[in-house]
Write a protein that holds these residues in place. Sequence first.
Motif, PDB file in Angstrom:
ATOM      1  N   ARG A  76       0.826  -1.218   0.000  1.00 41.55           N
ATOM      2  CA  ARG A  76       0.000   0.000   0.000  1.00 41.55           C
ATOM      3  C   ARG A  76       0.857   1.263   0.000  1.00 41.55           C
ATOM      4  NH1 ARG A  76      -4.353  -0.728   4.723  1.00 41.55           N
ATOM      5  NH2 ARG A  76      -5.496   0.772   3.428  1.00 41.55           N
ATOM      6  N   CYS A  77       2.175   1.087  -0.185  1.00 44.97           N
ATOM      7  CA  CYS A  77       3.074   2.246  -0.150  1.00 44.97           C
ATOM      8  C   CYS A  77       3.764   2.425  -1.495  1.00 44.97           C
ATOM      9  CB  CYS A  77       4.120   2.067   0.949  1.00 44.97           C
ATOM     10  SG  CYS A  77       5.271   3.463   1.084  1.00 44.97           S
ATOM     11  N   GLY A  78       3.889   3.682  -1.924  1.00 42.37           N
ATOM     12  CA  GLY A  78       4.650   4.019  -3.116  1.00 42.37           C
ATOM     13  C   GLY A  78       5.996   4.573  -2.693  1.00 42.37           C
ATOM     14  N   LEU A  79       7.062   3.840  -2.982  1.00 42.17           N
ATOM     15  CA  LEU A  79       8.402   4.223  -2.542  1.00 42.17           C
ATOM     16  C   LEU A  79       9.228   4.728  -3.709  1.00 42.17           C
ATOM     17  CD1 LEU A  79      10.658   4.312  -0.388  1.00 42.17           C
ATOM     18  CD2 LEU A  79      11.165   1.920  -0.978  1.00 42.17           C
ATOM     19  N   VAL A  80       9.793   5.929  -3.548  1.00 33.07           N
ATOM     20  CA  VAL A  80      10.789   6.450  -4.483  1.00 33.07           C
ATOM     21  C   VAL A  80      12.095   6.483  -3.698  1.00 33.07           C
ATOM     22  CG1 VAL A  80      11.449   8.335  -6.007  1.00 33.07           C
ATOM     23  CG2 VAL A  80       9.022   7.844  -5.626  1.00 33.07           C
TER      24      VAL A  80
END
Length: 524
Positions: free
Chosen positions: A346-350
């Motif tokens: 559920r997390c968008g990591l850059v």
Amino acid sequence: MEAHYPKYVLYGLLILGSWLISCLLHFQFVHLSLFSSRAQGSRASPIVLPLSVPNGLDTSIQHPASSVVADQDGALRRLSSAASPSCEGRYVYMVDVPSRFDVLRDCVEGSPVFQDEYHMCSLMANAGMGPAFPPATGNGSDGDTGVIPNTGTGWYNTDQYALEVIVHNRMRRYECLTDDPAAATAVYVPYYPALEIEQHRCGFNASVRNGPSSEFLRWLSSRPQWAAFGGRDHFMVAAKTTWMFRHLEGDGNATNRVCGNNFLEHPESGNMTVLTYESHIWERRDFAVPYPSYFHPTSANAVAAWQARARAADRPRLFAFAGARRANGILPIRDRIIDSCASSSRCGLVDCSHGLQGFLTCRSPRRLVSAFASSRFCLQPHGDSFMRRSSVDSIMAGCIPVFFHEESTFKKQYRWHHPDPDRSNGDERRYWVLIDPDQVLQGKVDIEEVLAKYTDEEVAAMREEVINMIPRFLYKNPRERFQGDMRDAFDVAFDEVMARMTRIKKGEDLGWPVDHDTLAAKDS
């Protein structure tokens, strides 16, 4: 008698002719004077620019030595020092800074160095906004999700330290500039302390790091316009956090590995109103203004259109984070956030941690904005200091910021730009979340569980408040006349600066008490 008749006729004609010529000349003089005064009265407020124009600045504004300047829509007109009712109490005198203090004096428009994103001159591109966004690749390699218009109109790859240049260009188009310091409410100092220190930020001896800015302050305080108020009516921008300008060394000749200089520790800078990215909230000698993000619109309609896109954006992710770890685990909260984000669907990591590849990833504005615009919450732990540009980027993307230190919140830092308390009915958590980092590190609080407890209705209300804040956190395009009525981050800060200068000149108390309210996350 008859023999002399032609002579008298000739004399009479000469007298009559002289009288007629005199009348014609008098009429022409009066007519031109009236016409000139009427034309002058129909013009907008005068722009009087005492500043020499550095090579790197927006060259669409002409140097005053030519006796013409460009108004805000680019039309050339004669200089005038006539008063304007709309400028009453708002006149600004701009200091003419010698070229030896201009770190960008060798940046000539059109030079190949402007295309080198790692060269200091690249900060001058498009009046400080940087290169315009190229069209999206369409194959997802740039991380674009389609939320940013493909034309990229109004979107620029703006360096986070370019605000000194952006504000300078805005001030050069300000309609109430004057060449009379005595008539000015405020004095603007177009010096770039952040860009100056970038040349020798770390690892140089103290004399090298402190010397240029100290020399500038000595020069500035020797100017005639300084004497009237001891510099208390002067303001400027220092586009880094306050801590970069507060280093003190006992031995000025010793070699130190510290970064920064002592620019804000001088009594001269202490008298001025200095705008930084992060202020000293326990000792208010400077004032925080938002980092510049990537959106620089030219009209209120463009802002409304972007707000609509941010409001309608599909946000499949609960939260997102963009950033890098620190060496030797010196920022453990970041390590925990990256680990939590990487292990959650559920997390968008850059992730910017992996050397050159990570560095390039986090220099992709489309990727960053798209990641934030597809998430409900955006995590904002502190970095080298409490404030980070990512916090402003999250607002621009309509993503609810999640802070881990009270000193990082807009309420503490961006007091001028923080929403009016009346708008949130006393609920200061309406558009942001604060989580105790110690509880996260001790395993007492799980970030994902905290954020998942907010209902759809609560998230929608918080996001709407964030989207309403967008105009106050962006910087308009400084090269064009803005269409429509909207106050941006510069307008908000400038109005506060002018109000502060007015109080100074009236001898009023400028005390700004620090409140100690402690805000917590929903479950803490």
